[in-house]
Design a protein around this motif. Structure first.
Motif, PDB file in Angstrom:
ATOM      1  N   GLY A  38       7.042 -17.507 -71.026  1.00 53.17           N
ATOM      2  CA  GLY A  38       6.256 -19.158 -70.122  1.00 53.17           C
ATOM      3  C   GLY A  38       4.388 -19.257 -70.838  1.00 53.17           C
ATOM      4  N   GLY A  39       4.775 -20.901 -70.500  1.00 53.79           N
ATOM      5  CA  GLY A  39       4.084 -21.493 -70.845  1.00 53.79           C
ATOM      6  C   GLY A  39       4.475 -23.388 -71.583  1.00 53.79           C
ATOM      7  N   GLN A  80       9.892 -23.257 -64.159  1.00 59.71           N
ATOM      8  CA  GLN A  80      10.298 -21.477 -64.384  1.00 59.71           C
ATOM      9  C   GLN A  80      10.891 -21.405 -63.081  1.00 59.71           C
ATOM     10  N   TYR A 139       2.677 -15.693 -67.245  1.00 61.51           N
ATOM     11  CA  TYR A 139       2.504 -16.852 -66.785  1.00 61.51           C
ATOM     12  C   TYR A 139       0.789 -17.492 -66.868  1.00 61.51           C
TER      13      TYR A 139
END
Length: 476
Positions: free
Chosen positions: A53-54, A129, A310
């Protein structure tokens, strides 16, 4: 439609509250008949999603372009990759320096180069997301289930003593936490199909056993007392019959896990040999999450997601110092992912386990969004790079990104899609959407792309409208 953070949170909350009053989501007669007439042959029993995530920059990881080393005064427009390319075990396939271990196991998997994130306006990580994990673009009037919840509801657990959907490493103590919560649920399917959260993998065993010193008799009494308390809960008082039953079923599932010493062993990382444990430990929470995922797969888990959590501007959310931070991020994933593949293979589990390594979008030095559909820049890029803080991929790029697939019936040593060698390094052949990726994951599990349940007297599909088909070229 333009949607800001407030609109996203409001609509997500409304959809979640609306789910409380919903009836039991049942399979329509048409869907049931189709499944009976032409069942799909599953190529996988278990899915492991390794979530980065990111926003992982593909040109600095799995899709290298021309390497431009750092020097003061460098023109940022010339920078495509900040790491040199290195060969993998697959002829003609290169990764960037620092991913050599994953490169050595690519003869067991497939690289997708051309994942194109959706155009959702101003780029907000939680919004992308949400889309990746549900296949639905927010906002929605119905609470869309997480992909793991769809799998849990449709297939159920492989081992009845284990939760069907386990989420390892996810936290809600950083920025955008309410938005993240919006898709880490089973939505209208009901709480019994939601994720079982384990934040710290090395403490997982503590989460699945009664408190120290508690006898079996006392534990049983507490369980009965807790079920009485549930009778006064908002869901039991105001929810639909389905939601009330779903809550009770989720409590029963938790009790069954806590009462099973054999199942609890799967969560105990201290039983691993030190050399194996240390190989995964180099990846911190993420690395140990990979080890836990392997143990849970051995024990019969159905769907596992592993992440480091995240946090805005941390991990893969590289708004600055992209090159420097990428070195550390590669160390976090290289050995654990490769070891997970090898361990599952050694245990003869890889062929029936689909590993998916993914992120919400890629990054680029210059382009925000897509070349043909740019959005407001969020990172200032100087005319000349005068410090390492500006050397790296810092803007959100949705034109092409990398996804790795291992096991579960996918082709071995295969590359899908083609990206441009010069900026913009966007997709030029075989684009892959979120909906196609979901349809392909479901296909591996034997779930049709148009599978659906009726909610509010209308069908809700595993992918929007049930029209997007899987990419069969990915499968061997």
């Amino acid at each position: 439609m333009k949607t800001d953070r407030r609109d996203f949170l409001t609509s997500a909350s409304a959809a979640t509250l609306g789910a409380l009053a919903a009836g039991y989501p049942s399979t329509t007669a048409a869907a049931a008949a189709k499944a009976k007439e032409a069942p799909l042959d599953a190529t996988a029993d278990t899915v492991i999603v390794l979530w980065l995530g990111g926003g992982m920059a593909s040109t600095d990881t799995f899709d290298p372009k021309r390497y431009t080393p750092y020097e003061k005064g460098l023109d940022p427009k010339k920078v495509l990759s900040t790491f040199p390319a290195v060969d993998t075990v697959v002829d003609g396939l290169q990764f960037t320096e620092g991913l050599e271990k994953i490169g050595k196991v690519m003869d067991r998997g497939t690289l997708i180069k051309t994942y194109r994130a959706a155009d959702l306006g101003f780029i907000l990580h939680s919004r992308h997301q949400y889309h990746w994990h549900t296949a639905y673009e927010p906002p929605l009037t119905v609470a869309a289930p997480h992909i793991g919840s769809w799998v849990s509801r449709t297939l159920g657990p492989l081992n009845p003593d284990l939760p069907a959907f386990i989420d390892v490493g996810q936290t809600f103590d950083g920025g955008e936490k309410e938005s993240l919560k919006a898709f880490h649920t089973a939505g209208f399917l009901g709480s019994e199909f939601g994720p079982f959260f384990l934040v710290e993998p090395d403490q997982a065993v503590e989460a699945v056993k009664p408190p120290p010193g508690m006898s079996d008799e006392r534990f049983a009494k507490r369980y009965r007392a807790y079920k009485k308390l549930l009778a006064d809960s908002p869901i039991q008082q105001h929810g639909s019959e389905h939601q009330r039953d779903s809550l009770l079923n989720s409590i029963d599932n938790a009790h069954r896990l806590l009462s099973s010493p054999k199942a609890r062993k799967a969560f105990d990382l201290s039983q691993e040999p030190k050399n194996i444990y240390d190989t995964y430990k180099v990846g911190g929470r993420f690395g140990l999450g990979c080890l836990l995922a392997r143990r849970l797969t051995e024990a019969g888990a159905r769907f596992i997601e592993v992440t480091h959590g995240y946090y805005p501007f941390k991990y893969w959310d590289t708004h600055d110092n992209g090159h420097t931070r990428m070195k550390e991020l590669k160390q976090m994933i290289d050995a654990p992912i490769a070891q997970l593949v090898l361990d599952l293979e050694a245990r003869k589990l890889l062929d029936r386990t689909l590993i998916v390594v993914a992120t919400e979008f890629s990054r680029d030095m210059m382009t925000e969004g897509k070349p043909e559909k740019k959005v407001k820049d969020q990172v200032n890029v100087p005319n000349r790079i005068e410090g390492l803080q500006h050397y790296g991929m810092h803007r959100h790029f949705t034109g092409a990104g990398s996804v790795l697939l291992f096991g579960g019936g996918v082709k071995k040593g295969f590359v899908y899609g083609e990206t441009a060698d010069e900026r913009p390094c966007t997709t030029v052949k075989d684009p892959v959407t979120t909906e196609q990726l979901h349809a392909s994951i479901y296909r591996a599990l034997g779930i049709p792309h148009d599978h659906h349940y009726a909610v509010e007297q209308r069908p809700f599909y595993v992918t929007p409208d049930g029209v997007t088909e899987p990419i069969m070229e990915l499968f061997g």
